[in-house]
Design a protein around this motif. Structure first.
Motif, PDB file in Angstrom:
ATOM      1  N   LEU A 127       0.851  -1.194   0.000  1.00  0.00           N
ATOM      2  CA  LEU A 127       0.000   0.000   0.000  1.00  0.00           C
ATOM      3  C   LEU A 127       0.888   1.245   0.000  1.00  0.00           C
ATOM      4  O   LEU A 127       1.683   1.440   0.927  1.00  0.00           O
ATOM      5  CB  LEU A 127      -0.881  -0.024   1.253  1.00  0.00           C
ATOM      6  CG  LEU A 127      -1.960   1.037   1.352  1.00  0.00           C
ATOM      7  CD1 LEU A 127      -2.978   0.918   0.233  1.00  0.00           C
ATOM      8  CD2 LEU A 127      -2.672   0.926   2.699  1.00  0.00           C
ATOM      9  N   VAL A 128       0.747   2.079  -1.042  1.00  0.00           N
ATOM     10  CA  VAL A 128       1.720   3.159  -1.250  1.00  0.00           C
ATOM     11  C   VAL A 128       1.028   4.524  -1.135  1.00  0.00           C
ATOM     12  O   VAL A 128       0.481   5.038  -2.121  1.00  0.00           O
ATOM     13  CB  VAL A 128       2.399   3.001  -2.638  1.00  0.00           C
ATOM     14  CG1 VAL A 128       3.529   3.997  -2.790  1.00  0.00           C
ATOM     15  CG2 VAL A 128       2.907   1.585  -2.840  1.00  0.00           C
ATOM     16  N   CYS A 134       4.600  14.143   4.023  1.00  0.00           N
ATOM     17  CA  CYS A 134       3.258  13.981   4.598  1.00  0.00           C
ATOM     18  C   CYS A 134       2.895  12.515   4.819  1.00  0.00           C
ATOM     19  O   CYS A 134       3.083  11.677   3.946  1.00  0.00           O
ATOM     20  CB  CYS A 134       2.194  14.663   3.751  1.00  0.00           C
ATOM     21  SG  CYS A 134       1.676  13.781   2.296  1.00  0.00           S
ATOM     22  N   GLY A 135       2.420  12.243   6.041  1.00  0.00           N
ATOM     23  CA  GLY A 135       1.906  10.920   6.376  1.00  0.00           C
ATOM     24  C   GLY A 135       0.478  11.067   6.868  1.00  0.00           C
ATOM     25  O   GLY A 135      -0.473  10.664   6.202  1.00  0.00           O
ATOM     26  N   THR A 159       7.374   7.051   0.783  1.00  0.00           N
ATOM     27  CA  THR A 159       8.250   6.527   1.836  1.00  0.00           C
ATOM     28  C   THR A 159       7.454   5.753   2.879  1.00  0.00           C
ATOM     29  O   THR A 159       6.219   5.789   2.854  1.00  0.00           O
ATOM     30  CB  THR A 159       9.068   7.666   2.492  1.00  0.00           C
ATOM     31  OG1 THR A 159      10.141   7.077   3.224  1.00  0.00           O
ATOM     32  CG2 THR A 159       8.230   8.512   3.441  1.00  0.00           C
ATOM     33  N   SER A 160       8.167   5.043   3.739  1.00  0.00           N
ATOM     34  CA  SER A 160       7.570   4.249   4.844  1.00  0.00           C
ATOM     35  C   SER A 160       6.713   3.102   4.326  1.00  0.00           C
ATOM     36  O   SER A 160       5.785   2.682   5.017  1.00  0.00           O
ATOM     37  CB  SER A 160       6.673   5.104   5.761  1.00  0.00           C
ATOM     38  OG  SER A 160       7.255   6.308   6.103  1.00  0.00           O
ATOM     39  N   SER A 162       5.570  -0.420   3.762  1.00  0.00           N
ATOM     40  CA  SER A 162       5.823  -1.775   4.268  1.00  0.00           C
ATOM     41  C   SER A 162       5.728  -2.799   3.155  1.00  0.00           C
ATOM     42  O   SER A 162       4.822  -2.730   2.322  1.00  0.00           O
ATOM     43  CB  SER A 162       4.772  -2.162   5.306  1.00  0.00           C
ATOM     44  OG  SER A 162       4.742  -1.217   6.310  1.00  0.00           O
ATOM     45  N   TRP A 207       9.277  -4.759  12.325  1.00  0.00           N
ATOM     46  CA  TRP A 207       8.769  -5.128  10.999  1.00  0.00           C
ATOM     47  C   TRP A 207       9.940  -5.442  10.058  1.00  0.00           C
ATOM     48  O   TRP A 207       9.919  -5.091   8.874  1.00  0.00           O
ATOM     49  CB  TRP A 207       7.908  -4.022  10.397  1.00  0.00           C
ATOM     50  CG  TRP A 207       6.649  -3.673  11.127  1.00  0.00           C
ATOM     51  CD1 TRP A 207       6.471  -3.603  12.475  1.00  0.00           C
ATOM     52  CD2 TRP A 207       5.360  -3.332  10.551  1.00  0.00           C
ATOM     53  NE1 TRP A 207       5.166  -3.234  12.784  1.00  0.00           N
ATOM     54  CE2 TRP A 207       4.470  -3.055  11.621  1.00  0.00           C
ATOM     55  CE3 TRP A 207       4.884  -3.212   9.253  1.00  0.00           C
ATOM     56  CZ2 TRP A 207       3.141  -2.689  11.415  1.00  0.00           C
ATOM     57  CZ3 TRP A 207       3.570  -2.839   9.048  1.00  0.00           C
ATOM     58  CH2 TRP A 207       2.703  -2.583  10.118  1.00  0.00           C
ATOM     59  N   MET A 364       1.692   3.471  14.652  1.00  0.00           N
ATOM     60  CA  MET A 364       1.779   4.507  13.607  1.00  0.00           C
ATOM     61  C   MET A 364       1.217   4.065  12.266  1.00  0.00           C
ATOM     62  O   MET A 364       0.620   4.861  11.545  1.00  0.00           O
ATOM     63  CB  MET A 364       3.244   4.915  13.424  1.00  0.00           C
ATOM     64  CG  MET A 364       3.757   5.779  14.537  1.00  0.00           C
ATOM     65  SD  MET A 364       5.543   5.977  14.433  1.00  0.00           S
ATOM     66  CE  MET A 364       6.110   4.458  15.147  1.00  0.00           C
ATOM     67  N   ASP A 366      -0.732   3.132   9.176  1.00  0.00           N
ATOM     68  CA  ASP A 366      -2.109   3.452   8.773  1.00  0.00           C
ATOM     69  C   ASP A 366      -2.799   4.448   9.718  1.00  0.00           C
ATOM     70  O   ASP A 366      -4.008   4.396   9.908  1.00  0.00           O
ATOM     71  CB  ASP A 366      -2.945   2.174   8.648  1.00  0.00           C
ATOM     72  CG  ASP A 366      -4.145   2.399   7.734  1.00  0.00           C
ATOM     73  OD1 ASP A 366      -4.010   3.192   6.793  1.00  0.00           O
ATOM     74  OD2 ASP A 366      -5.209   1.817   7.982  1.00  0.00           O
ATOM     75  N   THR A 368      -1.797   7.410  13.138  1.00  0.00           N
ATOM     76  CA  THR A 368      -1.404   7.431  14.552  1.00  0.00           C
ATOM     77  C   THR A 368      -2.638   7.555  15.461  1.00  0.00           C
ATOM     78  O   THR A 368      -3.753   7.794  14.993  1.00  0.00           O
ATOM     79  CB  THR A 368      -0.492   8.643  14.832  1.00  0.00           C
ATOM     80  OG1 THR A 368      -1.266   9.835  14.582  1.00  0.00           O
ATOM     81  CG2 THR A 368       0.747   8.647  13.955  1.00  0.00           C
ATOM     82  N   GLN A 370      -3.389   9.985  17.362  1.00  0.00           N
ATOM     83  CA  GLN A 370      -3.997  11.318  17.260  1.00  0.00           C
ATOM     84  C   GLN A 370      -4.965  11.381  16.069  1.00  0.00           C
ATOM     85  O   GLN A 370      -6.059  11.938  16.171  1.00  0.00           O
ATOM     86  CB  GLN A 370      -2.916  12.403  17.105  1.00  0.00           C
ATOM     87  CG  GLN A 370      -2.108  12.674  18.349  1.00  0.00           C
ATOM     88  CD  GLN A 370      -1.117  11.567  18.666  1.00  0.00           C
ATOM     89  OE1 GLN A 370      -0.593  10.892  17.783  1.00  0.00           O
ATOM     90  NE2 GLN A 370      -0.857  11.358  19.944  1.00  0.00           N
ATOM     91  N   ILE A 371      -4.543  10.790  14.970  1.00  0.00           N
ATOM     92  CA  ILE A 371      -5.399  10.814  13.777  1.00  0.00           C
ATOM     93  C   ILE A 371      -6.655   9.978  14.023  1.00  0.00           C
ATOM     94  O   ILE A 371      -7.767  10.365  13.634  1.00  0.00           O
ATOM     95  CB  ILE A 371      -4.610  10.321  12.534  1.00  0.00           C
ATOM     96  CG1 ILE A 371      -3.392  11.232  12.284  1.00  0.00           C
ATOM     97  CG2 ILE A 371      -5.506  10.243  11.302  1.00  0.00           C
ATOM     98  CD1 ILE A 371      -3.671  12.724  12.183  1.00  0.00           C
TER      99      ILE A 371
END
Ligand SMILES: Cc1cc2nc3c(=O)[nH]c(=O)nc-3n(C[C@H](O)[C@H](O)[C@H](O)COP(=O)(O)OP(=O)(O)OC[C@H]3O[C@@H](n4cnc5c(N)ncnc54)[C@H](O)[C@@H]3O)c2cc1C
Length: 388
Positions: A127-128, A134-135, A159-160, A162, A207, A364, A366, A368, A370-371
């Motif tokens: 999943l990109v 921005c995340g 980036t990031s 998996s 991971w 984090m 998918d 965090t 807070q989101i």
């Protein structure tokens, strides 16, 4: 899950997955959690999981899958994650891509090209979404897809991501209208063997076998039929349809936590201090009782969210609640399970220290905490009171 609780059929399916997972995935899970993943290893495990009928659970039978509902996929993710938290989510991406292709009205030819291979564990997708700048604020994507006749030309940096070092394609989100925020996002299936795609590994504390990487897209020419959503509808597809992804991640981390707690229970019964098993001390047994309760509460929330999704009912709030709560209670449970083991729990002799590192990633991935809370609050109080 009919009414409250699982049906006999679902319990039977759980037993079957558990037998497979304990027999095939549990041995060597501790060592694999420390091993850098490779495409060969990832494909070998995906094939083994597919052979057990578990990789293509969310793919319809006409494409070689099982056509299972979300609750069944949740059961599989939880049981597999109890054995190996890094392999537990194997059925998730094939299920999401299937759903996206159906919703996006992709051609039969395209579905035939990819879905059977995904159900067999031969074609891996990641999943990109996230980008270096921005995340959380995914509407701010800068990766650009420009229509050019029968192709899109894609440029940008992700980036990031998996599993991306081992995957064959990306379920990628890019801007087709850079002036619009969420309404400018479109989703695509981007094979990684296209000219202009390159990847660079990122080394994380957890991971490790899953492999994380940045992806660079440099004038990638993608056939236009590989678009998975209507132009500008990608973000809404991601937000609405893929709430279940959050629940699967939640069940995966709960699976790892449950195993850690069971390890702690077994250890507490046989380890002695002050002339008796440490399980007799309330300082130990109450921790176990508390974590067992938190894990069970989070797990029930997850299955309720999946059940709502299967009924076609709103489940955005419950999915966000699951994704917030589960990693928190899982990290706490794994942490205390480690402490109950004393120093051996902290050592690499035991699998718990790595599970703790892996579990933190779920806080984090998918979105965090807070989101998730922003989503829960928005669902409770209405969009006019949101902060973004
Ligand atoms: C293990 C792991 C796996 C991942 N896998 C994938 C993947 O497969 N594909 C993919 O696309 N991405 C993936 N990600 C990226 C993940 O989705 C992002 O890390 C996450 O969404 C947060 O984005 P960020 O790292 O850019 O942090 P930022 O968005 O920069 O946030 C930094 C901090 O600010 C906080 N924050 C931001 N906005 C607000 C706000 N409005 N109110 C309060 N606090 C706020 C955040 O909660 C966070 O604590 C993965 C991440 C991890 C750790």
């Amino acid at each position: 899950m009919g009414g409250f609780g699982f049906s006999e059929e679902q319990e039977m399916f759980r037993r079957e997955v558990r037998n497979f997972a304990q027999r095939e995935l549990a041995p060597g899970a501790k060592e694999r959690a420390k091993e850098e993943g490779t495409p060969e290893i990832a494909h070998e495990w995906a094939r083994r999981i597919a052979d057990a009928g578990l990789a293509g659970l969310g793919v319809p039978p006409k494409y070689g899958g099982q056509g299972a509902d979300w609750v069944a996929i949740g059961i599989a993710v939880e049981e597999m994650s109890k054995a190996d938290m890094n392999l537990g989510a194997t059925p998730v991406l094939p299920a999401l891509v299937t759903r996206a292709m159906a919703l996006g009205g992709c051609s039969e030819e395209l579905q035939q090209k990819y879905l059977p291979a995904m159900a067999k564990g031969e074609f891996l997708v990641c999943l990109v979404i996230s980008e270096p700048h921005c995340g959380s604020d995914a509407a701010e994507l800068r990766t650009r897809a420009v229509r050019d006749g029968d192709y899109y030309t894609i440029n940008g940096e992700k980036t990031s991501i998996s599993g991306s070092m081992s995957s064959d394609a990306g379920f990628l989100f890019a801007k087709t209208d850079p002036a619009a925020r969420a309404r400018g996002v479109t989703s695509f299936l981007v094979p990684f063997d296209l000219p202009g795609v390159s990847r660079s590994r990122i080394r994380d504390m957890g991971w490790i076998g899953v492999t994380c990487a940045s992806i660079f897209l440099d004038d990638v020419r993608l056939p236009a039929d590989h678009r998975l959503s209507e132009e500008g509808k990608g973000f809404y597809m991601m937000m609405g349809t893929f709430d279940v992804l959050r629940v699967f991640l939640a069940l995966a981390v709960l699976g790892g936590a449950q195993t850690s707690l069971e390890d702690a229970i077994n250890y507490a019964k046989q380890r002695t201090a002050f002339g008796q098993p440490i399980a007799r001390f309330e300082g130990v047994s109450f921790k176990i009782a508390e974590h067992a309760t938190w894990l069970e509460a989070a797990r029930l929330l997850c299955y309720r969210a999946l059940w709502l999704a299967d009924q076609g009912l709103p489940h955005t709030k419950e999915a966000a609640m699951s994704k917030w709560l589960a990693p928190v209670v899982a990290v706490n449970a794994i942490h205390d399970s480690l402490l109950i083991h004393g120093h051996v729990g902290y050592s690499e002799e035991y699998p718990i220290e790595q599970r703790l590192r892996d579990a933190i990633g779920f806080e984090m991935a998918d979105g965090t905490a807070q989101i998730m809370k922003m989503i829960i609050a928005r669902e409770l109080m209405g969009r006019e009171f949101r902060s973004y």
